[in-house]
Design a protein around this motif. Structure first.
Motif, PDB file in Angstrom:
ATOM      1  N   ASP A 232      -0.615  17.296 -15.987  1.00 33.98           N
ATOM      2  CA  ASP A 232      -0.724  15.786 -16.399  1.00 33.98           C
ATOM      3  C   ASP A 232      -0.639  15.635 -17.591  1.00 33.98           C
ATOM      4  OD1 ASP A 232      -1.945  15.211 -13.623  1.00 33.98           O
ATOM      5  OD2 ASP A 232      -4.074  16.175 -14.282  1.00 33.98           O
ATOM      6  N   ASP A 233       0.563  16.279 -18.428  1.00 37.27           N
ATOM      7  CA  ASP A 233       0.754  16.010 -19.665  1.00 37.27           C
ATOM      8  C   ASP A 233      -0.097  16.275 -20.718  1.00 37.27           C
ATOM      9  OD1 ASP A 233       3.445  15.646 -18.815  1.00 37.27           O
ATOM     10  OD2 ASP A 233       3.577  13.694 -18.895  1.00 37.27           O
ATOM     11  N   ASN A 234      -1.113  16.897 -20.155  1.00 37.92           N
ATOM     12  CA  ASN A 234      -2.313  17.226 -21.228  1.00 37.92           C
ATOM     13  C   ASN A 234      -2.312  18.414 -21.933  1.00 37.92           C
ATOM     14  OD1 ASN A 234      -4.213  14.952 -21.183  1.00 37.92           O
ATOM     15  ND2 ASN A 234      -4.890  15.679 -19.193  1.00 37.92           N
ATOM     16  N   CYS A 235      -1.120  18.623 -22.928  1.00 40.16           N
ATOM     17  CA  CYS A 235      -0.804  19.597 -23.853  1.00 40.16           C
ATOM     18  C   CYS A 235       0.026  19.043 -24.946  1.00 40.16           C
ATOM     19  CB  CYS A 235      -0.233  20.595 -22.948  1.00 40.16           C
ATOM     20  SG  CYS A 235       1.729  20.715 -22.666  1.00 40.16           S
ATOM     21  N   VAL A 236       0.319  20.003 -25.843  1.00 39.26           N
ATOM     22  CA  VAL A 236       0.764  19.559 -26.988  1.00 39.26           C
ATOM     23  C   VAL A 236       2.453  19.196 -26.952  1.00 39.26           C
ATOM     24  CG1 VAL A 236       1.288  21.934 -28.046  1.00 39.26           C
ATOM     25  CG2 VAL A 236       0.913  19.883 -29.701  1.00 39.26           C
ATOM     26  N   SER A 237       3.048  20.240 -26.111  1.00 36.02           N
ATOM     27  CA  SER A 237       4.447  19.951 -26.091  1.00 36.02           C
ATOM     28  C   SER A 237       4.809  18.677 -25.164  1.00 36.02           C
ATOM     29  CB  SER A 237       5.107  21.452 -25.315  1.00 36.02           C
ATOM     30  OG  SER A 237       4.414  21.623 -24.110  1.00 36.02           O
ATOM     31  N   ALA A 238       3.846  18.483 -24.208  1.00 36.71           N
ATOM     32  CA  ALA A 238       4.480  17.269 -23.542  1.00 36.71           C
ATOM     33  C   ALA A 238       4.209  16.105 -24.250  1.00 36.71           C
ATOM     34  CB  ALA A 238       3.499  17.184 -22.170  1.00 36.71           C
ATOM     35  N   GLN A 239       3.337  16.172 -25.029  1.00 37.63           N
ATOM     36  CA  GLN A 239       2.954  14.942 -25.931  1.00 37.63           C
ATOM     37  C   GLN A 239       3.887  14.834 -26.828  1.00 37.63           C
ATOM     38  OE1 GLN A 239       0.554  12.364 -25.485  1.00 37.63           O
ATOM     39  NE2 GLN A 239       0.370  13.603 -23.414  1.00 37.63           N
ATOM     40  N   ILE A 240       4.558  15.681 -27.477  1.00 40.70           N
ATOM     41  CA  ILE A 240       5.629  15.928 -28.402  1.00 40.70           C
ATOM     42  C   ILE A 240       6.844  15.270 -27.777  1.00 40.70           C
ATOM     43  CG2 ILE A 240       7.374  17.487 -29.629  1.00 40.70           C
ATOM     44  CD1 ILE A 240       5.224  19.152 -30.400  1.00 40.70           C
ATOM     45  N   VAL A 241       7.110  15.498 -26.610  1.00 42.46           N
ATOM     46  CA  VAL A 241       8.330  14.912 -25.926  1.00 42.46           C
ATOM     47  C   VAL A 241       7.884  13.555 -25.546  1.00 42.46           C
ATOM     48  CG1 VAL A 241       9.604  14.968 -23.977  1.00 42.46           C
ATOM     49  CG2 VAL A 241       9.088  17.158 -24.805  1.00 42.46           C
ATOM     50  N   ARG A 242       6.809  13.250 -25.157  1.00 39.74           N
ATOM     51  CA  ARG A 242       6.412  11.918 -24.882  1.00 39.74           C
ATOM     52  C   ARG A 242       6.578  10.935 -26.187  1.00 39.74           C
ATOM     53  NH1 ARG A 242       1.729   9.080 -25.486  1.00 39.74           N
ATOM     54  NH2 ARG A 242       1.528   7.151 -24.143  1.00 39.74           N
ATOM     55  N   ASP A 243       5.972  11.395 -27.322  1.00 40.31           N
ATOM     56  CA  ASP A 243       5.974  10.574 -28.575  1.00 40.31           C
ATOM     57  C   ASP A 243       7.398  10.582 -28.886  1.00 40.31           C
ATOM     58  OD1 ASP A 243       3.256  10.254 -28.462  1.00 40.31           O
ATOM     59  OD2 ASP A 243       2.984  12.206 -29.393  1.00 40.31           O
TER      60      ASP A 243
END
Length: 286
Positions: free
Chosen positions: A114-125
């Protein structure tokens, strides 16, 4: 004499307690400053323009008007509470790390569910920041999160662990410091990182284009795997005195010789974080 002893005791307590929570201010800000020294002038202008809109974050308790403040905003908001005492931004807690077991094959699928991790959030941001049609408030928030999360990814215990909450459950000694609250995570966040960043020459400088390109090559997944590998090869191997996947001692001990050997590793991680943040900001804004 009694007053002197009391003062010394208080100072010792402060020195033991503060780095666990304080270093990653130093670490995150150093990574941000490296990026600031290396991004394009156009990127710098656009970063400043977004940071001037910090009021849109709705967090007057946590400033983000400068690159240094922006670097620690994501940690600052952890202290903001709702009227009922719950954490206002509690849903963001899992975005600061990814629990990838260093003793299993590297895999982000489960760690980033569910994108609940640091690398997924970096890509999202990075995607939101690059979207000029996105609401300004969303882009400001994406910017400050991105600056912080790229730093988190380059703290190895935010990228890899072995079922111990990123080393938080591993009691540890740092040289002669043996405080009961000290653990492997706080050492890498605090004492060790501060020692590495404070070692000369300064990491904050303009780097040659070739070096910037070499370090910033690859994807966020590649960087995640690399940091995870550092957790395996350096963080845990030194903590357990050999096989990183062997039994974890009741209390790990990092002696002075081990600390000295780890300083170049930590310095490289901070430099990587800064130059990779440079790349992401330039791609999104430059």
């Amino acid at each position: 004499m009694t007053r002197i002893l009391v003062l010394l005791t208080a100072l010792t307590a402060l020195l033991v307690a503060s780095p666990a929570g304080a270093y990653w201010e130093y670490g995150h800000q150093t990574i941000a400053q490296i990026a600031w020294a290396n991004i394009k002038p156009t990127t710098r202008t656009r970063v400043l323009a977004l940071l001037r809109q910090q009021a849109l974050l709705g967090t007057p308790e946590c400033k983000a008007g400068t690159i240094d403040d922006a670097a620690i905003w994501a940690d600052c908001i952890k202290g903001i509470k709702n009227p009922d005492g719950t954490q206002k931004f509690g849903n963001t807690s899992a975005w600061h790390y990814q629990d990838v077991n260093i003793c299993q094959p590297f895999d982000l699928i489960e760690a980033c569910k569910d994108d609940n991790c640091v690398s997924a959030q970096i890509v999202r941001d990075a995607k939101i920041l690059a979207d000029r049609r996105a609401p300004t408030a969303d882009r400001v928030r994406a910017l400050v999160f991105l600056i912080h999360f790229v730093g988190d990814l380059h703290q190895p215990l935010h990228a890899g662990e072995k079922g111990d909450k990123g080393g938080n459950d591993v009691k540890a000694d740092y040289g002669t410091y043996t405080a009961s609250r000290l653990n492997l995570h706080s050492i890498w966040d605090g004492y060790l990182a501060e020692r590495a960043i404070s070692t000369r020459p300064s990491l904050v400088r303009r780097y040659p284009a070739a070096e910037r390109g070499q370090i910033a090559a690859g994807s966020v997944t590649d960087w995640s795997r690399e940091s995870w590998q550092v957790a395996h090869d350096a963080t845990y191997a030194t903590a357990v005195g050999g096989d990183p996947c062997g039994p974890t001692p009741t209390r790990a001990k990092l002696d002075n010789a081990t600390i000295e050997r780890l300083v170049p590793t930590v310095r490289l991680e901070v430099k990587r974080g800064g130059l990779r943040l440079t790349k992401m900001l330039d791609q999104a804004l430059g």
